[in-house]
Motif scaffolding. Structure first.
Motif, PDB file in Angstrom:
ATOM      1  N   SER A  87       0.162 144.423 -43.990  1.00 14.00           N
ATOM      2  CA  SER A  87       1.601 144.152 -44.107  1.00 14.00           C
ATOM      3  C   SER A  87       1.779 142.809 -44.796  1.00 14.00           C
ATOM      4  O   SER A  87       0.958 141.893 -44.624  1.00 14.00           O
ATOM      5  N   PRO A 133       5.585 147.098 -50.732  1.00 12.00           N
ATOM      6  CA  PRO A 133       4.464 146.883 -49.815  1.00 12.00           C
ATOM      7  C   PRO A 133       3.211 146.465 -50.571  1.00 12.00           C
ATOM      8  O   PRO A 133       3.099 146.654 -51.782  1.00 12.00           O
ATOM      9  N   GLN A 189      10.606 143.899 -51.273  1.00  9.59           N
ATOM     10  CA  GLN A 189      10.740 145.259 -50.763  1.00  9.59           C
ATOM     11  C   GLN A 189       9.522 146.124 -51.078  1.00  9.59           C
ATOM     12  O   GLN A 189       9.459 147.276 -50.649  1.00  9.59           O
ATOM     13  N   SER A 198      14.901 143.851 -55.396  1.00  8.80           N
ATOM     14  CA  SER A 198      13.491 143.525 -55.187  1.00  8.80           C
ATOM     15  C   SER A 198      13.111 142.296 -55.999  1.00  8.80           C
ATOM     16  O   SER A 198      13.617 142.078 -57.111  1.00  8.80           O
ATOM     17  N   ASN A 242       6.714 144.540 -45.064  1.00  4.33           N
ATOM     18  CA  ASN A 242       6.475 145.795 -45.775  1.00  4.33           C
ATOM     19  C   ASN A 242       5.056 146.287 -45.470  1.00  4.33           C
ATOM     20  O   ASN A 242       4.084 145.554 -45.684  1.00  4.33           O
TER      21      ASN A 242
END
Length: 326
Positions: free
Chosen positions: A196, A139, A137, A73, A201
């Motif tokens: 999003s 959201p 990764q 991430s 995500n």
């Protein structure tokens, strides 16, 4: 092998002295001699055969630990989570590979990390590469403006305060809203907020619930006077009452009480009403006075005729009244 040449003889035999023992490490000497038919001895020739320990020619084998490719991430440090690799050699046993390559955890992208190692004999293992994928990764996070539960009086105005979505990589992202609110109709409505980021995500949807309700009671309007009279032993017809409500187009008014015209006196009618939401109107009353049709009888106290001397003060004995009801 060996050969011998002579200036006269065409064929010369060669004698080998010594043997080679391959079971023991060390030098072994083989001596070659020859003699021609005239008895001339050739100069001996020596071969030294050195028996060595077996040489290590097999390289180690590297095995990656963890996933390949490896997802990271944005914002994470690969050095802190690198699962690493192990190496095994048939002679040296377990070895620790070295990793080369740089992963920038702040910038999305593909980063190769190569693991290498050599054994003590200098045999290099086949390099193994792990692909580190740095991507967003996480959201976005949606934050409602205002309350998650809103209660509205039917018929009132509603302005959605909205919501904001923040993403660790993209910053503020667009929020989409689904659902609608009909403030003119009682019910429970939901507005769903979604968002999003650029990496796809999806944020956890957030819901605002709007309850449109009727909390306003009806209002009763009395027909006719608040106080009326009716003669005893006659028929009384009530003028009744009506009610209006902010939501219901028709509200039934109920009357409590009866007027018994056989009994003179004060009697009360009470009007009540409730709308479809159960809101109760403030009761309204009507006072009905049943009046007797026989008048009272007045009786004088003392004599009917009283004689006074001129100048004498008059002391009125008064009178009394009697009614059949009162």
């Amino acid at each position: 092998g060996f050969t011998a040449a002579d200036n006269v003889d065409t064929s010369i035999s060669v004698v080998t002295l010594g043997t080679v023992d391959t079971t023991v490490a060390g030098p072994n000497i083989l001596t070659y001699t020859a003699k021609d038919l005239a008895g001339n001895n050739a100069a001996p020739v020596i071969r030294i055969v050195i028996v060595q320990e077996p040489m290590d020619s097999v390289p180690p084998v590297i095995t990656l630990d963890g996933a390949n490719p490896f997802n990271l991430s944005v914002g994470e440090s690969f050095a802190a989570v690198d699962p690493g690799a192990t190496a095994s050699d048939d002679v040296d046993g377990a070895l620790t590979p070295n990793a080369s390559g740089v992963v920038n955890g702040l910038v999305p992208g593909l980063y190769p990390i190569t693991y290498t190692v050599s054994d003590t004999a200098g045999n290099a293992a086949k390099p193994v590469t792990r692909l580190v994928i740095v991507s967003d990764q996480d959201p976005p996070n949606i934050i409602l403006s205002g309350n998650a539960l809103v209660e509205l009086e039917v018929g009132s105005d509603f302005t959605d305060p909205g919501a904001q979505a923040d993403d660790a990589v993209d910053g503020e992202v667009k929020v989409t809203i689904t659902g609608s609110v009909d403030t003119g109709t009682i019910g429970v409505y939901s507005l769903i907020y979604k968002a999003s980021d650029a990496s796809g995500n999806n944020a956890t949807p957030v819901v605002r619930t709007i309850v449109v309700e009727d909390t306003t009671p009806p209002v009763i309007f009395r027909n006719g006077l608040a106080k009326t009279e009716v003669l005893q032993n006659t028929t009384y017809t009530d003028a009744g009452a009506s009610a209006s409500d902010n939501y219901d187009s028709s509200v039934v008014v109920s009357t409590k009480g009866e007027i018994d015209t056989a009994q003179a006196g004060i009697q009360v009618l009470t009007y009540t009403a409730s709308d479809s939401s159960g809101n109760k109107a403030k009761p309204v009353t009507r006072v009905v006075v049943v009046v007797s049709d026989a008048p009272p009888v007045v009786t004088l106290n003392g004599e009917k005729d009283i004689f006074l001397n001129v100048g004498e003060a008059f002391a009125d004995p008064g009178a009394s009244a009697q009614d059949d009801q009162d």
